[in-house]
Scaffold this motif. Structure first.
Motif, short mmCIF file in Angstrom:
data_model
loop_
_atom_site.label_atom_id
_atom_site.label_comp_id
_atom_site.label_asym_id
_atom_site.label_seq_id
_atom_site.Cartn_x
_atom_site.Cartn_y
_atom_site.Cartn_z
N LYS A 183 0.97 -1.15 -0.01
CA LYS A 183 0.08 -0.11 -0.02
C LYS A 183 0.93 1.24 0.10
N GLY A 184 0.70 2.19 -0.77
CA GLY A 184 1.37 3.27 -1.08
C GLY A 184 2.51 3.09 -1.99
N GLY A 185 2.74 1.86 -2.43
CA GLY A 185 4.11 1.76 -3.34
C GLY A 185 3.61 1.99 -4.71
N ILE A 186 4.57 1.91 -5.55
CA ILE A 186 4.68 2.61 -6.92
C ILE A 186 4.48 1.42 -8.05
N LEU A 187 3.69 1.62 -9.14
CA LEU A 187 3.66 0.87 -10.14
C LEU A 187 4.02 1.73 -11.46
N VAL A 188 5.03 1.00 -12.28
CA VAL A 188 5.26 1.60 -13.49
C VAL A 188 4.96 0.91 -14.56
N ASN A 189 4.33 1.09 -15.59
CA ASN A 189 3.95 0.43 -16.74
C ASN A 189 4.49 0.84 -17.98
N TYR A 190 5.55 0.38 -18.64
CA TYR A 190 5.89 0.99 -19.73
C TYR A 190 5.29 0.24 -21.13
N ASN A 191 5.19 0.95 -22.13
CA ASN A 191 4.45 0.11 -23.29
C ASN A 191 4.52 1.15 -24.50
N PRO A 192 4.90 0.57 -25.64
CA PRO A 192 4.94 1.24 -26.82
C PRO A 192 3.78 1.78 -27.31
N GLN A 193 2.50 1.08 -26.97
CA GLN A 193 1.38 1.58 -27.40
C GLN A 193 0.45 2.01 -26.60
N ILE A 194 -0.28 3.21 -26.97
CA ILE A 194 -0.90 3.96 -25.98
C ILE A 194 -2.22 3.46 -25.77
N ILE A 195 -2.66 2.40 -26.78
CA ILE A 195 -4.09 1.74 -26.61
C ILE A 195 -3.83 0.85 -25.55
N GLN A 196 -2.71 0.14 -25.55
CA GLN A 196 -2.22 -0.80 -24.41
C GLN A 196 -2.41 -0.08 -23.15
N ILE A 197 -1.75 1.02 -22.87
CA ILE A 197 -1.89 1.80 -21.90
C ILE A 197 -3.10 2.28 -21.27
N LYS A 198 -4.03 2.48 -22.26
CA LYS A 198 -5.45 3.04 -21.79
C LYS A 198 -6.35 1.77 -21.41
N LYS A 199 -6.02 0.44 -22.14
CA LYS A 199 -6.83 -0.55 -21.49
C LYS A 199 -6.18 -0.99 -20.23
N PHE A 200 -4.83 -0.87 -19.96
CA PHE A 200 -4.59 -1.10 -18.54
C PHE A 200 -5.00 -0.08 -17.51
N VAL A 201 -5.12 1.02 -17.90
CA VAL A 201 -5.80 2.23 -16.73
C VAL A 201 -7.31 1.91 -16.57
N GLY B 37 3.05 3.69 4.78
CA GLY B 37 2.87 3.70 3.16
C GLY B 37 1.71 4.75 2.71
N ILE B 38 0.57 4.47 3.14
CA ILE B 38 -0.61 5.45 2.60
C ILE B 38 -1.77 5.39 3.59
N GLU B 39 -2.31 6.59 3.66
CA GLU B 39 -3.39 6.60 4.62
C GLU B 39 -4.55 7.19 3.71
N LYS B 40 -5.74 6.76 3.92
CA LYS B 40 -6.87 7.40 3.53
C LYS B 40 -7.95 7.89 4.48
N LEU B 41 -8.63 8.85 4.04
CA LEU B 41 -9.42 9.43 5.02
C LEU B 41 -10.57 9.95 4.07
N GLU B 42 -12.07 9.40 4.67
CA GLU B 42 -13.21 10.01 3.79
C GLU B 42 -13.50 11.26 4.51
N PHE B 43 -13.72 12.13 3.65
CA PHE B 43 -14.24 13.59 4.28
C PHE B 43 -15.21 14.13 3.50
N LYS B 44 -16.42 14.44 4.02
CA LYS B 44 -17.48 14.99 3.37
C LYS B 44 -17.65 14.48 1.70
N GLY B 45 -17.68 13.18 1.58
CA GLY B 45 -17.67 12.44 0.41
C GLY B 45 -16.60 12.32 -0.63
N ARG B 46 -15.42 13.08 -0.20
CA ARG B 46 -14.29 12.72 -0.97
C ARG B 46 -13.10 12.05 0.00
#
Lengths: 247, 247, 247, 247
Positions: A183-201, B37-46
């Motif tokens: 939780k709080g960690g970082i994910l990096v996703n690299y791809n030559p195709q923007i459409i693959q990025i979109k589908k992943f997002v 890592g990361i903490e989350k707080l709900e506040f007035k719907g956000r």
């Protein structure tokens, strides 16, 4: 480092360090036995320089069985993800090991797991890593496996990794790996195709601060007479997505 | 790190870690005392998220009295120069300390000397460094001086530095510093103006493998409905010159 | 042309030609009655210039109810499609009329049909065309209709048009119009989204030499002291697809 | 037009219209005698298409003894300068005639004077103009002369030209020509080097609304499987300066 750079008149070769001679079309040049920073050799009117390659010039010359991730992208992926020497990291696919060399040059105390299903690629990556670091670093583990496989598992606890790096044609098929990210960690996703990025997002759940961008490196010719961009530039390498795991 | 990132609905604030509350136009939000890592707080719907800022997001929000060097450029400058934890480094001018934070995040065992003649800038840089690292790292020395002055000297031996970084309006006036660079060492010269780069390249002597380039970062909007570049992009930050000292 | 440009100190206004005065925060300036190329007026220490606007500066200032197509794109769309004074043209949607002004400035002897279903947009486009050309050119016909409607028809023969220009969110729904394009004729499809371009290309049948590209215009600040790109640039307008009907 | 385009499988040739056959490595193909828009020929399982080349594809294939001005730049130079069919124009140097073809495709009623001191270049430009327009248009005059020469004169009145186009290595040496430009007229100065643009801007007197920019054309590969920028792009052609004569 098992390699050495030879530089002459704007050209560059990266060769084995234990080579005795380097053959040019002017004849064979003796490679200096000991290199203190940089060595210079005059040979038939030309200056040859010998020095340990920098990481970015090394990456441009690695053996490759795949498209490599370019130095500009390795630089920004590792920097924007705040990669640290103590991080635990998962990377997949290993590919030719370009990004992995960047990761290992930073992560000295954490552990790095890199996963690849293609054995040919892995062999090349192992060779490249050995060439750069002299040997396989002890904190690096190669896993041979298919991250698209629903049953694929790593023998670590959930929320083990500080950073996860994806360079996969169909990254959404590897979403199962995201349970290993803190939780709080970082994910990096690299791809030559923007459409693959979109589908992943679209399929990504539980991540915040998702940014997508690409980097263009524009080289300039600068000397006494000129200051202008180089005619031909690399117009594309890949798109980079970065996000932070929120739950 | 004395700061914390607060993220909500795509917006981001970087605030003092010891703040108890954060005021929004919805009212005051309590900042969690401990962040795992990361903490989350709900506040007035956000949903508000709290976490330690990454280096690139931190750099974009530092105090500044000068143009800063942007994260993309810090990433590539440190990577292309193969900056290492054991390197000895000279940097000038310190400016707001953006590049310096990048340098200090890598150089842990070598020594870093940063030189600035403007005391206001230095104060800001000191504050930024403290905010990022918690205190001034012991291997960092600030020098108050004018590198354009012919009599300017540093109390180190010649050929002491592995890397030298210039961010100066008229870098050719600081050529005297290059004697402190090791043979084989790397010089990076950053400048918003290509003509300043050209003048410096013309006057530079004894360097090989000189490359000049600029980096364009193009952000994309990617979500379920869209995949297109952001309308407004930063079209320019600076040009980067990298070269290797050959004698 | 019903408009006039007023230029002062790098700023520019486009105002009605029959205005008598132009109000600034220095006071009201009399607009010259007759302008022979360019007129200059000194007013409270500043120089004001008056002249007929060029087409690209006019387009940047048109009334708009939609995103406009930018001058760089209008220039290249009309040029790459080899638009000629004798061409018959279909354009849809009309939008704010930016591309249409570009088309009408070239097509003097052929006929131009522009189709838009949104009456508000059409009114704005009509106004912009009148402002630029003084009146609606006789060879221009506005059609109020929905090109996505399967029953939509134009009262012309098939293979009537030399060029067809699409600026539609979902261009594949207007494929029925392509029967009006001559064999050998040119189709241009403009869209801010690359995915819409891809979907259209996939569905397009019977076209050859299909090219997709985007144009980036990078402005530079050049004066006695500076030569560097402008900080903020428009990073995106749209993607342009051009193809030739082959059957 | 004395040329014809032959298109097959994404490749393109521009050949003499009166050729009877076109030789490929599959054998000789008969070129259709009459081409109505576009003609298609099946030959050994491949489709060959024949049609009149568009202006932009023609420009990319002209004979050249110099760097040509690229279609994207010709498009924007003529559009941003509001070039009209009735304009009087001066262009120098003629070079290979790329920009000149663009100018002549618009200027039908005004007169165009093009000046070049290199006879080899002029011959090539004449040939290219003949190929495109079938013959030298009557409103086009080639002048053999050196615009850098202080005594160079054109046999026209001062303030004759609506537009002047410079494509000269040292444009400031041709400032004498600017007396031929009307008050309110447009000057375009094209140069691959930003420093030459800067020097010209510094020396230019009496012009307003001076803009400098460059255009990047980024091609995309778009088909059923892919939507990504082409790997290699042209990273530079030239910088364009446009200004308006104010006195």
């Amino acid at each position: 480092m098992k390699k050495i750079t030879i530089f002459c008149d704007g050209k560059k070769w990266i060769v084995d360090k234990n080579l005795k001679t380097f053959s040019t079309h002017f004849g064979n040049i003796d490679i200096p036995e000991k290199i203190d920073g940089i060595e210079k050799l005059e040979f038939k009117g030309r200056s040859f320089y010998f020095y340990q390659p920098g990481i970015s010039e090394f990456l441009l010359k690695i053996k490759r069985k795949t498209q490599i991730i370019y130095p500009k992208d390795v630089a920004v992926i590792t920097f924007y993800s705040s990669l640290k020497e103590t991080d635990n990291v998962i990377e997949t696919g290993t590919g030719s090991g370009s990004l992995l060399i960047g990761i290992m040059s930073i992560v000295k105390k954490g552990k790095v797991i890199t996963i690849e299903r293609n054995e040919d690629f892995r062999e090349v990556a192992v060779k490249n890593i050995e060439n750069y670091f002299g040997k396989i670093p002890e904190n690096l583990e190669f896993i041979n496996g298919d991250v698209y496989d629903e049953n694929f598992k790593i023998d670590i606890e959930e929320e083990w990794a500080d950073k996860i790096f994806f360079d996969l044609p169909e990254p959404w098929k590897a979403k199962g790996l995201l349970k290993y990210l803190k939780k709080g960690g970082i994910l990096v996703n690299y791809n030559p195709q923007i459409i693959q990025i979109k589908k992943f997002v679209e399929e990504l759940d539980g991540f915040i601060d998702i940014n997508v961008f690409e980097l263009l490196e524009r080289r300039w010719l600068v000397d006494e007479k000129r200051a202008r961009p180089v005619d031909l530039m690399r117009g594309h390498t890949g798109f980079i997505m970065i996000g932070r795991k929120a739950k």
